[in-house]
Write a protein that holds these residues in place. Structure first.
Motif, PDB file in Angstrom:
ATOM      1  N   ILE A  51       0.825  -1.210   0.000  1.00 48.09           N
ATOM      2  CA  ILE A  51       0.000   0.000   0.000  1.00 48.09           C
ATOM      3  C   ILE A  51       0.857   1.257   0.000  1.00 48.09           C
ATOM      4  O   ILE A  51       0.572   2.222  -0.703  1.00 48.09           O
ATOM      5  N   VAL A  52       1.922   1.257   0.792  1.00 47.90           N
ATOM      6  CA  VAL A  52       2.733   2.472   0.918  1.00 47.90           C
ATOM      7  C   VAL A  52       3.827   2.565  -0.145  1.00 47.90           C
ATOM      8  O   VAL A  52       4.471   3.602  -0.288  1.00 47.90           O
ATOM      9  N   SER A  53       4.034   1.500  -0.902  1.00 51.15           N
ATOM     10  CA  SER A  53       5.098   1.499  -1.902  1.00 51.15           C
ATOM     11  C   SER A  53       4.739   2.373  -3.101  1.00 51.15           C
ATOM     12  O   SER A  53       3.594   2.409  -3.542  1.00 51.15           O
ATOM     13  N   ASP A  54       5.717   3.079  -3.623  1.00 51.52           N
ATOM     14  CA  ASP A  54       5.532   3.848  -4.855  1.00 51.52           C
ATOM     15  C   ASP A  54       5.922   3.024  -6.077  1.00 51.52           C
ATOM     16  O   ASP A  54       5.887   3.522  -7.199  1.00 51.52           O
ATOM     17  N   ASP A  55       6.266   1.770  -5.858  1.00 57.10           N
ATOM     18  CA  ASP A  55       6.665   0.870  -6.937  1.00 57.10           C
ATOM     19  C   ASP A  55       5.466   0.026  -7.357  1.00 57.10           C
ATOM     20  O   ASP A  55       4.993  -0.809  -6.576  1.00 57.10           O
ATOM     21  N   PRO A  56       4.946   0.217  -8.557  1.00 55.46           N
ATOM     22  CA  PRO A  56       3.763  -0.540  -8.986  1.00 55.46           C
ATOM     23  C   PRO A  56       4.005  -2.045  -9.064  1.00 55.46           C
ATOM     24  O   PRO A  56       3.057  -2.832  -9.036  1.00 55.46           O
ATOM     25  N   THR A  57       5.263  -2.469  -9.140  1.00 58.58           N
ATOM     26  CA  THR A  57       5.542  -3.905  -9.201  1.00 58.58           C
ATOM     27  C   THR A  57       5.489  -4.562  -7.826  1.00 58.58           C
ATOM     28  O   THR A  57       5.626  -5.785  -7.707  1.00 58.58           O
TER      29      THR A  57
END
Length: 198
Positions: A51-57
Motif C-alpha cells: 500500500i505504501v510502496s511507490d513501486d507498482p511492481t
C-alpha cells in the motif's frame, strides 16, 4: 445466520454508520509475516508494504497468486489496489484467529517484528501512518472461536501449540495501544462464547 437478506456485517455497519465501507479482508491470513508464498503473501505487513510502496511492481507476486484461480482473493485485491488512501478517513484491523491456529508467537513488549502477532500489527500500522498520518486506526481484538477439524473440536479458550489462548493474543495488543495510542476494541466482551456460537 438466519434471514439476513444476503447482507454481511459490513453491510450492516455501513448502514448503521451511514458510511461507505470497503471490505478487503483476505481469508486464512495472519497479522504476522510467516511466509512469502500462497496466502502468506497477503499477511498484514505485506499488504501494508504494498500500500505504501511507490513501486507498482510491489503487487506483482500477490497479483500472480490471486490470478491462479483464487477468485475471492482476486476480487478483494482489485478493490484494495483501487483505494485512494488520501480519501480514506478510518480503517479497522481485525486479526488473530489464524495467528492462534498457526501457533504464531506474541511479543513480550511493544515491537514491530513482523514475525509475531502484535509486532505484525504494529509494523503495518506504522507503515500506514508514516505515509498517511491522517488515517484514524482502530484495532479489534480477536474473539472466541470454535472449529471442528477431523472430528476434533478446537476452541480458542484452549492453549495452542505455542501455549497461547486467543485472549493472550488480545492481551498483547495492549502494547500496541500504549505505544501508538490507537484504540483497541475488546471484542472478547461481545458475548460470543461456547453457548452462543452454535
Amino acid at each position: 445466520t438466519g434471514n439476513n437478506d444476503g447482507l454481511s456485517y459490513v453491510n450492516y455497519a455501513a448502514q448503521y454508520l451511514n458510511a461507505d465501507i470497503e471490505s478487503v479482508g483476505f481469508g486464512s491470513t495472519t497479522a504476522a509475516k510467516v511466509s512469502n508464498t500462497g496466502t502468506g503473501l497477503f499477511c498484514f505487513p505485506n499488504l501494508c508494504d504494498c500500500i505504501v510502496s511507490d513501486d507498482p511492481t510491489a503487487w506483482d507476486s500477490l497479483d500472480s497468486w490471486a490470478a491462479s484461480g483464487n477468485t475471492s482473493y482476486a476480487e478483494h485485491l482489485t478493490r484494495l489496489k483501487a483505494v485512494d488512501w488520501s480519501q480514506i478517513k478510518a480503517i479497522s484491523i481485525l486479526y488473530g484467529a489464524n495467528d492462534w491456529a498457526q501457533d504464531i508467537p506474541v511479543g513480550n513488549d511493544y515491537n514491530v517484528t513482523p514475525g509475531n502477532y502484535d509486532g505484525g500489527i504494529a509494523y503495518g500500522i506504522t507503515q500506514l501512518l508514516t505515509k498517511y498520518p491522517h488515517l484514524q486506526v482502530m484495532v479489534l481484538s480477536p474473539f472466541y472461536r470454535s472449529r471442528t477439524t477431523g472430528g476434533e473440536t478446537v476452541i480458542s479458550d484452549d492453549a495452542n501449540g505455542a501455549g497461547l489462548t486467543m485472549m493472550d493474543y488480545a492481551e498483547s495488543l495492549k502494547n500496541v495501544q500504549k505505544k501508538l495510542h490507537v484504540p483497541v476494541v475488546d471484542s472478547g466482551n461481545w458475548g460470543i462464547n461456547y453457548l452462543t456460537m452454535k
